[in-house]
Design a protein around this motif. Structure first.
Motif, PDB file in Angstrom:
ATOM      1  N   ARG A  34       0.854  -1.373  -0.195  1.00 43.35           N
ATOM      2  CA  ARG A  34      -0.221  -0.111  -0.612  1.00 43.35           C
ATOM      3  C   ARG A  34       0.904   1.042   0.059  1.00 43.35           C
ATOM      4  O   ARG A  34       1.533   0.917   0.624  1.00 43.35           O
ATOM      5  CB  ARG A  34      -1.482  -0.306   1.652  1.00 43.35           C
ATOM      6  CG  ARG A  34      -2.066  -1.118   1.007  1.00 43.35           C
ATOM      7  CD  ARG A  34      -3.197  -0.769   0.684  1.00 43.35           C
ATOM      8  NE  ARG A  34      -3.883   0.179   1.933  1.00 43.35           N
ATOM      9  CZ  ARG A  34      -4.513   0.210   2.819  1.00 43.35           C
ATOM     10  NH1 ARG A  34      -4.918  -0.790   3.324  1.00 43.35           N
ATOM     11  NH2 ARG A  34      -4.813   1.191   3.922  1.00 43.35           N
ATOM     12  N   ILE A  48       1.576   3.203   3.107  1.00 45.57           N
ATOM     13  CA  ILE A  48       1.784   2.016   4.925  1.00 45.57           C
ATOM     14  C   ILE A  48       3.467   2.552   4.049  1.00 45.57           C
ATOM     15  O   ILE A  48       4.615   3.041   4.697  1.00 45.57           O
ATOM     16  CB  ILE A  48       1.349   1.271   4.623  1.00 45.57           C
ATOM     17  CG1 ILE A  48      -0.491   0.908   4.685  1.00 45.57           C
ATOM     18  CG2 ILE A  48       2.662   0.371   5.608  1.00 45.57           C
ATOM     19  CD1 ILE A  48      -0.278   0.036   4.606  1.00 45.57           C
ATOM     20  N   HIS A  74       4.159   5.974   4.963  1.00 43.77           N
ATOM     21  CA  HIS A  74       4.658   6.552   5.879  1.00 43.77           C
ATOM     22  C   HIS A  74       6.350   6.068   7.127  1.00 43.77           C
ATOM     23  O   HIS A  74       6.806   6.890   8.059  1.00 43.77           O
ATOM     24  CB  HIS A  74       3.919   5.579   7.521  1.00 43.77           C
ATOM     25  CG  HIS A  74       2.370   6.463   7.152  1.00 43.77           C
ATOM     26  ND1 HIS A  74       1.955   7.677   6.961  1.00 43.77           N
ATOM     27  CD2 HIS A  74       1.086   5.895   6.453  1.00 43.77           C
ATOM     28  CE1 HIS A  74       1.158   7.772   6.377  1.00 43.77           C
ATOM     29  NE2 HIS A  74       0.118   6.415   6.759  1.00 43.77           N
ATOM     30  N   CYS A  93      -4.797   5.652   3.139  1.00 48.82           N
ATOM     31  CA  CYS A  93      -5.622   4.993   3.695  1.00 48.82           C
ATOM     32  C   CYS A  93      -7.465   5.257   4.512  1.00 48.82           C
ATOM     33  O   CYS A  93      -7.319   6.020   5.192  1.00 48.82           O
ATOM     34  CB  CYS A  93      -4.615   4.868   5.368  1.00 48.82           C
ATOM     35  SG  CYS A  93      -3.515   3.530   5.281  1.00 48.82           S
ATOM     36  N   PRO A 133       2.336   2.169  10.477  1.00 45.84           N
ATOM     37  CA  PRO A 133       2.342   3.024   9.916  1.00 45.84           C
ATOM     38  C   PRO A 133       1.267   2.663   8.865  1.00 45.84           C
ATOM     39  O   PRO A 133       1.328   3.171   7.559  1.00 45.84           O
ATOM     40  CB  PRO A 133       4.435   3.128   8.658  1.00 45.84           C
ATOM     41  CG  PRO A 133       4.421   1.150   8.793  1.00 45.84           C
ATOM     42  CD  PRO A 133       3.362   1.103  10.264  1.00 45.84           C
ATOM     43  N   TYR A 134       0.333   1.573   9.298  1.00 44.51           N
ATOM     44  CA  TYR A 134      -1.134   0.776   8.156  1.00 44.51           C
ATOM     45  C   TYR A 134      -1.867   1.960   8.584  1.00 44.51           C
ATOM     46  O   TYR A 134      -2.964   1.989   7.347  1.00 44.51           O
ATOM     47  CB  TYR A 134      -1.412  -0.288   8.625  1.00 44.51           C
ATOM     48  CG  TYR A 134      -0.365  -1.351   8.351  1.00 44.51           C
ATOM     49  CD1 TYR A 134       0.707  -1.519   7.421  1.00 44.51           C
ATOM     50  CD2 TYR A 134       0.425  -1.747   9.686  1.00 44.51           C
ATOM     51  CE1 TYR A 134       1.049  -3.187   7.333  1.00 44.51           C
ATOM     52  CE2 TYR A 134       1.612  -3.252   9.200  1.00 44.51           C
ATOM     53  CZ  TYR A 134       1.945  -3.238   8.128  1.00 44.51           C
ATOM     54  OH  TYR A 134       2.700  -3.904   7.947  1.00 44.51           O
ATOM     55  N   THR A 135      -2.253   2.908   9.692  1.00 42.91           N
ATOM     56  CA  THR A 135      -3.470   3.991   9.055  1.00 42.91           C
ATOM     57  C   THR A 135      -2.551   5.136  10.027  1.00 42.91           C
ATOM     58  O   THR A 135      -1.342   4.567  10.152  1.00 42.91           O
ATOM     59  CB  THR A 135      -3.910   3.670  10.781  1.00 42.91           C
ATOM     60  OG1 THR A 135      -3.645   3.748  12.021  1.00 42.91           O
ATOM     61  CG2 THR A 135      -4.626   2.630  10.790  1.00 42.91           C
ATOM     62  N   THR A 153       0.132  -2.363  15.800  1.00 50.72           N
ATOM     63  CA  THR A 153       0.613  -2.445  14.989  1.00 50.72           C
ATOM     64  C   THR A 153       1.100  -4.257  14.422  1.00 50.72           C
ATOM     65  O   THR A 153       1.069  -5.179  13.389  1.00 50.72           O
ATOM     66  CB  THR A 153       1.679  -1.997  14.121  1.00 50.72           C
ATOM     67  OG1 THR A 153       1.259  -0.764  14.346  1.00 50.72           O
ATOM     68  CG2 THR A 153       2.033  -1.408  12.662  1.00 50.72           C
ATOM     69  N   GLU A 190       0.731  -7.651  13.171  1.00 42.81           N
ATOM     70  CA  GLU A 190       1.592  -8.562  11.171  1.00 42.81           C
ATOM     71  C   GLU A 190       1.954  -9.936  12.965  1.00 42.81           C
ATOM     72  O   GLU A 190       2.096 -10.741  12.271  1.00 42.81           O
ATOM     73  CB  GLU A 190       3.221  -7.686  12.676  1.00 42.81           C
ATOM     74  CG  GLU A 190       2.686  -6.710  11.008  1.00 42.81           C
ATOM     75  CD  GLU A 190       4.205  -5.394  11.047  1.00 42.81           C
ATOM     76  OE1 GLU A 190       4.369  -4.934  10.728  1.00 42.81           O
ATOM     77  OE2 GLU A 190       5.515  -6.042  12.284  1.00 42.81           O
ATOM     78  N   HIS A 193      -0.791 -12.382  12.832  1.00 42.74           N
ATOM     79  CA  HIS A 193      -1.164 -12.486  10.952  1.00 42.74           C
ATOM     80  C   HIS A 193      -0.120 -13.284  10.353  1.00 42.74           C
ATOM     81  O   HIS A 193      -0.602 -14.748   9.027  1.00 42.74           O
ATOM     82  CB  HIS A 193      -0.828 -11.220   9.784  1.00 42.74           C
ATOM     83  CG  HIS A 193      -0.489 -11.163   8.003  1.00 42.74           C
ATOM     84  ND1 HIS A 193      -2.244 -11.610   7.796  1.00 42.74           N
ATOM     85  CD2 HIS A 193       0.332 -10.791   7.700  1.00 42.74           C
ATOM     86  CE1 HIS A 193      -1.361 -11.154   6.356  1.00 42.74           C
ATOM     87  NE2 HIS A 193       0.018 -11.023   6.012  1.00 42.74           N
ATOM     88  N   GLU A 196      -9.010   5.524   8.446  1.00 42.10           N
ATOM     89  CA  GLU A 196      -9.104   4.327   8.504  1.00 42.10           C
ATOM     90  C   GLU A 196      -9.311   4.367  10.148  1.00 42.10           C
ATOM     91  O   GLU A 196      -7.611   4.540  10.748  1.00 42.10           O
ATOM     92  CB  GLU A 196      -8.088   3.489   8.076  1.00 42.10           C
ATOM     93  CG  GLU A 196      -9.000   2.230   6.370  1.00 42.10           C
ATOM     94  CD  GLU A 196      -8.208   0.913   6.050  1.00 42.10           C
ATOM     95  OE1 GLU A 196      -8.367   0.583   5.006  1.00 42.10           O
ATOM     96  OE2 GLU A 196      -7.550   1.737   6.131  1.00 42.10           O
ATOM     97  N   CYS A 220      -6.132  -0.947  10.729  1.00 41.02           N
ATOM     98  CA  CYS A 220      -5.585  -0.896   9.449  1.00 41.02           C
ATOM     99  C   CYS A 220      -6.654  -2.283   8.841  1.00 41.02           C
ATOM    100  O   CYS A 220      -6.748  -3.103   8.748  1.00 41.02           O
ATOM    101  CB  CYS A 220      -4.381  -1.150   9.318  1.00 41.02           C
ATOM    102  SG  CYS A 220      -4.466  -1.740   7.432  1.00 41.02           S
ATOM    103  N   THR A 221      -6.860  -1.854   7.699  1.00 41.54           N
ATOM    104  CA  THR A 221      -7.574  -3.186   6.887  1.00 41.54           C
ATOM    105  C   THR A 221      -7.332  -4.380   5.776  1.00 41.54           C
ATOM    106  O   THR A 221      -7.441  -4.725   5.492  1.00 41.54           O
ATOM    107  CB  THR A 221      -9.328  -2.506   5.413  1.00 41.54           C
ATOM    108  OG1 THR A 221      -7.987  -1.780   5.465  1.00 41.54           O
ATOM    109  CG2 THR A 221      -9.995  -1.891   6.378  1.00 41.54           C
ATOM    110  N   VAL A 222      -5.701  -3.450   6.073  1.00 44.86           N
ATOM    111  CA  VAL A 222      -4.711  -4.883   5.286  1.00 44.86           C
ATOM    112  C   VAL A 222      -4.491  -6.395   5.655  1.00 44.86           C
ATOM    113  O   VAL A 222      -4.763  -7.149   5.007  1.00 44.86           O
ATOM    114  CB  VAL A 222      -3.122  -3.918   5.522  1.00 44.86           C
ATOM    115  CG1 VAL A 222      -1.952  -4.722   4.504  1.00 44.86           C
ATOM    116  CG2 VAL A 222      -2.917  -2.923   4.586  1.00 44.86           C
ATOM    117  N   PHE A 223      -4.541  -6.294   7.297  1.00 45.76           N
ATOM    118  CA  PHE A 223      -4.525  -7.738   7.519  1.00 45.76           C
ATOM    119  C   PHE A 223      -5.778  -8.446   8.173  1.00 45.76           C
ATOM    120  O   PHE A 223      -6.214  -9.529   8.466  1.00 45.76           O
ATOM    121  CB  PHE A 223      -3.891  -7.589   9.084  1.00 45.76           C
ATOM    122  CG  PHE A 223      -2.661  -7.483   8.775  1.00 45.76           C
ATOM    123  CD1 PHE A 223      -2.119  -8.417   8.023  1.00 45.76           C
ATOM    124  CD2 PHE A 223      -2.204  -6.038   9.391  1.00 45.76           C
ATOM    125  CE1 PHE A 223      -0.474  -7.703   7.775  1.00 45.76           C
ATOM    126  CE2 PHE A 223      -0.898  -5.605   9.385  1.00 45.76           C
ATOM    127  CZ  PHE A 223       0.177  -6.786   8.369  1.00 45.76           C
TER     128      PHE A 223
END
Lengths: 376, 385
Positions: free
Chosen positions: A297, A300, A303, A318, B209-211, B241, B245, B248, B339, B342-345
């Motif tokens: 992404r 990400i 960041h 995001c 950093p996902y949000t 985070t 991870e 995940h 968000e 995070c919706t990545v996971f």
């Protein structure tokens, strides 16, 4: 810190700032005032107008109207001239143009038509021309795409558009082009928007370059500044700083272009090919390079990079809202959502050095690899 | 004649011997809410009077007071002498231009020569002869002129009652830890618990950093809005985070949310105990999303050892929650599209009815204690006044 987000804004040019300082401190007068001190400021603005016009067009044929930003210039052009029938633009426009076209549709003023893009973000000229008919009143095509750096040959396009319908008013958003690409406006261009802060000027200053003889209805009405076409007391400091910054930038415009072209090739060659695929092509502006990392992404990565001192831009956000999440322009280039999610925009300025790119490359590659590992 | 604001409290009336405790906290909260505005507060029996404020501050004072829990009603009043003429002058300012009215009188000072009924009659007559467009209607008047003769040779004259936030003064019922996301529900849940007198501290989980920072800023904005009701709040943020991870990497994807929530509740309880909070508050509503099933709640609750988990919205529909969010002013911020987790996971199909033994089996693959410690290392505190 290495700053690679110059398409968003640039660092103001220091010498231009100090030179313009006097208009904040001693020569603070209102340019519309009757006394000599005020009148002299009017002369200063006039001088800025000429200095900003001369490098890209004949000052006999064009004039410069100061606005508060590029968006205002775009809005003024569109609201003033897209008033009947249909208006044609591209899917690659900045929101300042794109959303304004949508707004005119919502208000029932015109029927907007959006010409499709090619893979690099430039407009498909033939399809654009096909959309133009006798009812077309206004055409707007950006000069350089702010997300991919693709260049539209606006002089050529304008000539073809005018050949098909001579009554069309042709506008181009030149915010990412002015002061960067060596270029002169042809007589077929009616309006051209520029912005100061993309070339070392300040935020809050922009301009609309207009072909002389074209009557521009005012968009902001009031005290009659800018010959009645854009009221509001002029931002004298910003205007003078813009003049000085642009003069400095135009002095090396060709050398910068050639040097950055090399740097950009170096950048594209150095990015990890297993992760990144280019969107921008060698033919585009060397100031803007877009790549995508499928499966990562963009935000990400942005960041993690900013934590390591590398500032870049992205085409995705995001956002929980799909409409805000993917760049409309990147999707219009023909990329899918997964690819659009991983877009990174690296944009240079005249001060970018080879060292910056070397160091940046190393960090960008290592961050991307690490992130890919974490997200596997 | 000067303008004053009369404040009447709500349920504190029901208190017996400890009423003084509630009154004191209520008074402190009023003072806190009016911080920065010049005023004075007095406490004659059974109510509070605000005076000596600047006329241009009235609107700001009223809008702030309306957010103080424990406040039943307030009135903008005129303090004047007790002669009928003085009272009449004040009543003129209270009267509307047309419509029906009645006069309600009350004598705190029983030595006053007229009875309440006589005051109402005489004042009503004076008003009628002053404005012929007005009529008396004692049953359903369009406005009321209230007269209160007080013992200090002063009379208060005021119009209608302005409804306050009701509830109990914040701080009279202990302290809660609100698990705040960026969504619509949790600020409403916090508001409801604060209304019953609890002080609220907030805890937010992010996955930078996902949000992004905007998502965090949004939570700060929500907590700030909430704090105008709760007399300030402390917002802490914790990064999860590394937890996401690890889950995940090691666990079944459909259990991501279930497992993550168990971590959040563990972290929240420990944080709550450290700051002296006596319960956890969440914005969960039964069945709203996959993790808010009764099985999901059971799974989260089973890691909370010492504190109760309050879910004031458990029986609310989304629409009801939205209505409340609009009313308290958090809705506009809540719907900003950033968000919060995070919706990545996020799995495509999260487990709706997670089984505890399966959860425990998956969780045993993780270093729970180590991960919680790491989360606390990322704790940041933001004080919101």
């Amino acid at each position: 810190m290495i700053y690679f987000d110059n398409a968003a804004t640039t660092k103001p040019k220091q010498t231009a700032l100090s030179r313009a300082q006097i208009f904040l401190t001693e020569r603070f007068f209102n340019p519309s005032a009757m006394y000599r001190e005020g009148f002299a400021i009017q002369g200063e603005i006039k001088q800025a107008r000429t200095a900003l016009l001369a490098p890209i067009c004949s000052t006999q044929e064009f004039e410069f109207i100061f606005t508060s930003c590029g968006t205002e210039a775009d809005n003024q052009a569109i609201f003033s001239f897209a008033k009947r029938g249909n208006a044609v633009t591209t899917q690659g426009e900045h929101s300042a143009v794109y959303s304004t076209f949508q707004e005119l549709k919502n208000r029932g003023v015109i029927e907007p038509r959006f010409a499709p893009l090619q893979k690099d973000g430039s407009v498909d000229v033939q399809k654009l021309l096909d959309m133009i008919d006798e009812k077309t009143s206004f055409v707007s095509v950006n000069h350089i795409n702010n997300e991919t750096g693709a260049i539209n040959d606006i002089n050529g396009i304008a000539a073809k558009v005018k050949k098909k319908n001579p009554r069309v008013i042709f506008h181009s958003d030149g915010v990412q082009a002015y002061g960067k690409i060596p270029f002169r406006l042809s007589k077929d261009i009616d309006l051209y928007s520029v912005s100061a802060h993309k070339i070392g000027g300040l935020k809050g200053v922009g301009g609309l370059i207009k072909r002389k003889g074209l009557v521009l209805p005012p968009y902001i009405i009031g005290g009659g500044q800018e010959s009645g076409r854009r009221s509001g007391t002029e931002n004298v400091f910003g205007i003078k700083q813009f003049e000085y910054a642009a003069t400095e930038k135009f002095a090396t415009i060709k050398e910068d272009w050639a040097r950055l072209k090399e740097l950009r090739s170096f950048l594209l060659a150095g990015l990890d090919k297993e992760i990144f695929a280019p969107i921008s092509t060698e033919n585009g502006s060397p100031y803007v390079t877009s790549v995508y990392a499928e499966g990562l992404r963009g935000e990400i990565l942005l960041h993690t990079l900013s934590d390591k001192g590398i500032i870049v831009g992205t085409g995705s956000a995001c956002s929980s809202n799909a409409k805000h999440r993917y760049s409309r322009v990147i999707l219009a280039c023909g990329y899918n959502e997964k690819q659009a999610d991983g877009v990174l925009r690296i944009s240079f300025c005249d001060e970018t050095t080879r060292n910056d790119v070397e160091e940046g490359l190393e960090i960008i590659n290592s961050c991307a690899r690490e992130l890919r590992e974490r997200m596997k | 004649m000067k303008q004053v604001i009369i404040i009447r409290y709500a349920e504190i009336y029901l208190k017996g011997k400890n009423r003084g405790f509630f009154e004191q906290i209520f008074a402190n909260n009023i003072e806190k809410s009016l911080r920065g505005i010049k005023h004075e507060m007095h406490r004659p029996s059974g109510r509070y009077i605000i005076d000596n404020f600047a006329e241009e501050d009235v609107d700001e004072i009223v809008s702030r007071l309306k957010k103080v829990f424990g406040l039943h009603t307030l009135s903008l009043a005129y303090e004047t002498g007790t002669s009928l003429e003085d009272i009449f002058e004040a009543a003129k300012l209270v009267c509307e231009e047309e419509g029906t009215f009645k006069v309600e009188s009350h004598r705190g000072d029983k030595r006053y020569p007229l009875t309440s009924v006589e005051i109402s009659k005489k004042l009503g007559g004076m008003i009628l002869s002053y404005n012929y467009k007005l009529k008396v209607d004692v049953h359903k008047p369009s406005f009321t002129v209230n007269v209160d003769i007080r013992e200090n040779d002063k009379a208060l004259v005021f119009g209608n009652y302005i409804e306050g936030a009701n509830g109990m003064p914040v701080g009279t019922a202990g302290k809660a830890l609100l698990m705040i996301s960026g969504g619509i529900d949790s600020p409403v849940a916090g508001h409801m618990i604060a209304k019953r007198g609890m002080k609220i501290d907030c805890l937010h989980f992010h996955s930078y950093p996902y949000t992004n920072d905007q998502a965090k800023e949004k939570v700060v904005d929500l907590a700030t809005t909430l704090s105008s009701y709760t007399c300030g709040t402390n917002l802490c943020t914790v990064s999860v985070t590394h937890i996401q991870e690890a889950i995940h990497e090691k666990c079944k994807p459909e259990l991501m949310i279930t497992l993550l929530r168990r971590f959040m509740f563990r972290i929240a309880e420990r944080h709550a105990l450290r700051i002296g909070a006596q319960c956890l508050v969440t914005g969960e509503s039964l069945g709203q999303v996959a993790s808010q099933t009764i099985e999901g709640m059971t799974s989260s609750n089973s890691v909370v050892e010492k504190l109760p988990v309050l879910r004031p919205l458990v029986g609310f529909d989304k629409n009801e929650i939205i209505d409340r969010a609009v009313k308290i002013g958090t809705y506009e911020t809540s719907i900003l599209p950033y968000e919060d987790c995070c919706t990545v996971f996020l799995p495509d199909f999260p487990a709706i009815r997670p089984k505890l033994d399966e959860i425990l089996r998956e969780e045993s693959k993780l270093d729970v204690e180590g991960m919680i410690e790491q989360a606390f290392a990322s704790l940041e505190r933001i004080v919101i006044m």
